[in-house]
Motif scaffolding. Structure first.
Motif, PDB file in Angstrom:
ATOM      1  N   TYR A 186     -23.495 -25.074 -54.991  1.00 50.92           N
ATOM      2  CA  TYR A 186     -22.365 -24.410 -55.656  1.00 50.92           C
ATOM      3  C   TYR A 186     -22.704 -22.953 -55.965  1.00 50.92           C
ATOM      4  O   TYR A 186     -21.922 -22.035 -55.659  1.00 50.92           O
ATOM      5  CB  TYR A 186     -22.009 -25.153 -56.936  1.00 50.92           C
ATOM      6  CG  TYR A 186     -20.864 -24.534 -57.710  1.00 50.92           C
ATOM      7  CD1 TYR A 186     -19.563 -25.009 -57.570  1.00 50.92           C
ATOM      8  CD2 TYR A 186     -21.084 -23.458 -58.571  1.00 50.92           C
ATOM      9  CE1 TYR A 186     -18.512 -24.421 -58.271  1.00 50.92           C
ATOM     10  CE2 TYR A 186     -20.046 -22.861 -59.263  1.00 50.92           C
ATOM     11  CZ  TYR A 186     -18.762 -23.353 -59.112  1.00 50.92           C
ATOM     12  OH  TYR A 186     -17.724 -22.755 -59.796  1.00 50.92           O
ATOM     13  N   LYS A 219     -14.366 -20.826 -59.521  1.00 48.92           N
ATOM     14  CA  LYS A 219     -14.640 -22.265 -59.413  1.00 48.92           C
ATOM     15  C   LYS A 219     -13.711 -22.917 -58.389  1.00 48.92           C
ATOM     16  O   LYS A 219     -14.161 -23.708 -57.543  1.00 48.92           O
ATOM     17  CB  LYS A 219     -14.462 -22.922 -60.770  1.00 48.92           C
ATOM     18  CG  LYS A 219     -14.778 -24.422 -60.803  1.00 48.92           C
ATOM     19  CD  LYS A 219     -14.684 -24.947 -62.230  1.00 48.92           C
ATOM     20  CE  LYS A 219     -15.103 -26.417 -62.330  1.00 48.92           C
ATOM     21  NZ  LYS A 219     -14.142 -27.302 -61.659  1.00 48.92           N
ATOM     22  N   GLU A 236     -15.117 -24.543 -54.871  1.00 47.45           N
ATOM     23  CA  GLU A 236     -14.902 -25.967 -54.639  1.00 47.45           C
ATOM     24  C   GLU A 236     -14.022 -26.218 -53.416  1.00 47.45           C
ATOM     25  O   GLU A 236     -14.200 -27.213 -52.707  1.00 47.45           O
ATOM     26  CB  GLU A 236     -14.305 -26.605 -55.889  1.00 47.45           C
ATOM     27  CG  GLU A 236     -15.315 -26.678 -57.035  1.00 47.45           C
ATOM     28  CD  GLU A 236     -14.776 -27.370 -58.269  1.00 47.45           C
ATOM     29  OE1 GLU A 236     -13.542 -27.572 -58.349  1.00 47.45           O
ATOM     30  OE2 GLU A 236     -15.586 -27.709 -59.159  1.00 47.45           O
ATOM     31  N   LYS A 238     -15.487 -28.450 -50.334  1.00 50.15           N
ATOM     32  CA  LYS A 238     -14.718 -29.590 -49.839  1.00 50.15           C
ATOM     33  C   LYS A 238     -14.450 -29.461 -48.337  1.00 50.15           C
ATOM     34  O   LYS A 238     -14.490 -30.435 -47.589  1.00 50.15           O
ATOM     35  CB  LYS A 238     -13.386 -29.699 -50.602  1.00 50.15           C
ATOM     36  CG  LYS A 238     -12.546 -30.899 -50.224  1.00 50.15           C
ATOM     37  CD  LYS A 238     -11.289 -30.967 -51.083  1.00 50.15           C
ATOM     38  CE  LYS A 238     -10.431 -32.175 -50.740  1.00 50.15           C
ATOM     39  NZ  LYS A 238     -11.133 -33.447 -50.975  1.00 50.15           N
ATOM     40  N   ASP A 257     -19.003 -32.167 -51.211  1.00 52.86           N
ATOM     41  CA  ASP A 257     -18.689 -32.394 -52.625  1.00 52.86           C
ATOM     42  C   ASP A 257     -19.827 -33.106 -53.356  1.00 52.86           C
ATOM     43  O   ASP A 257     -20.199 -32.740 -54.477  1.00 52.86           O
ATOM     44  CB  ASP A 257     -17.409 -33.228 -52.762  1.00 52.86           C
ATOM     45  CG  ASP A 257     -16.224 -32.596 -52.052  1.00 52.86           C
ATOM     46  OD1 ASP A 257     -16.238 -32.617 -50.802  1.00 52.86           O
ATOM     47  OD2 ASP A 257     -15.310 -32.099 -52.734  1.00 52.86           O
ATOM     48  N   LYS A 276     -22.966 -30.687 -54.185  1.00 51.60           N
ATOM     49  CA  LYS A 276     -22.733 -29.333 -54.700  1.00 51.60           C
ATOM     50  C   LYS A 276     -23.749 -28.914 -55.765  1.00 51.60           C
ATOM     51  O   LYS A 276     -23.989 -27.713 -55.946  1.00 51.60           O
ATOM     52  CB  LYS A 276     -21.311 -29.199 -55.232  1.00 51.60           C
ATOM     53  CG  LYS A 276     -21.016 -29.978 -56.505  1.00 51.60           C
ATOM     54  CD  LYS A 276     -19.587 -29.704 -56.964  1.00 51.60           C
ATOM     55  CE  LYS A 276     -19.279 -30.411 -58.275  1.00 51.60           C
ATOM     56  NZ  LYS A 276     -17.897 -30.098 -58.740  1.00 51.60           N
TER      57      LYS A 276
END
Length: 264
Positions: A97, A117, A121, A125, A130, A133
């Motif tokens: 992330y 964010k 994300e 994805k 996911d 992350k």
């Protein structure tokens, strides 16, 4: 037909060598690349493929000629061009992330925390990471690291995605999986992709056109092959497709008959 928007005009790259003549890596390269097109550049080692990619990215400058993106001169790196290297180049102390978020914050400093964010994300994805992350690079596989690199590059919304043998160090099954990811993602984001590759099947599977380079030094564009295969493409059914076979044989003919690499 998509409009051309990236243009290389009379490109030459020389490298100075003390007490010797300059080394001319590429010369007289003229190439127009269309918007939303996937192009592969293929050729023997030393033909200047990565040199061309570095000049398009702005990481290196040509000795002669001009490179235009939407009629503007490329004079250095910029967020409208993102690079995915064979080495994923992730920061080992940051999570998946945070590696992506770092790029987003740098290029899009006006975004709020919630917007960053959401963007990070979205691209995590998109590459199906996911569940990973919060993991650091040494906790995930090589293929997953490359997916992070792709997500990071795409997260800044580049007009041109430049890929320097991005799957070259991976096993064949992982490579095939990432090729499928790339085709699916490009269909979604609709940007231009330029891929350096040594793999003939990869070039035909992924590309709208294949740029075939002559041998170096003083390499140039030898032939340009149009790949007339509809998308989405399925690698299994393509194996017996006449157009796929034609394209593959044309590249083989060029690389191993017209410009076969001499024994060193």
């Amino acid at each position: 037909m998509s409009r051309k928007f990236l243009s290389l005009q009379n490109i030459e790259k020389r490298f100075e060598i003390p007490s010797k003549d300059d080394y001319i890596a590429v010369t007289d390269v003229n190439l127009d690349i269309r918007e939303n097109e996937i192009v592969s550049i293929i050729g023997h080692s030393g033909c200047g493929k990565s040199t061309l990619l570095n000049m398009i990215s702005g990481l290196d400058m040509q000795s002669n000629g001009v490179i235009l993106l939407e009629n503007k001169h490329i004079e250095g790196p910029g967020p409208e061009r993102a690079v995915v290297f064979q080495n994923h180049s992730l920061l080992p102390w940051l999570s998946v992330y945070d590696n992506i978020a770092l790029a987003v914050k740098k290029v899009m400093p006006s975004l709020s925390k919630s917007e960053v964010k959401a963007r990070v994300e979205k691209f995590i994805k998109m590459v199906n990471l996911d569940a990973a992350k919060d993991k650091k690079p040494d906790e995930i596989s090589g293929g997953m690291k490359q997916r992070v690199g792709i997500a990071r590059a795409l997260s800044i919304e580049p007009k041109v995605l430049l890929m320097d043998e991005p799957f070259g160090a991976l096993d064949s099954l992982t490579r095939a999986n990432l090729q499928e990811h790339l085709m699916r993602i490009q269909e979604s984001v609709k940007n231009t992709v330029i891929i350096i590759t040594h793999d003939i099947d990869e070039a035909v599977l992924l590309s709208d056109r294949v740029i075939m380079m002559t041998n170096g030094p003083s390499a140039t564009v030898g032939e340009i092959l149009e790949v007339n295969l509809e998308r989405p493409r399925d690698r299994v059914s393509l194996q017996s497709d006449p157009e796929y076979i034609r394209c593959r044989e044309a590249i083989l003919e060029f690389l191993y008959k017209k410009f076969a690499k001499e024994d060193e």
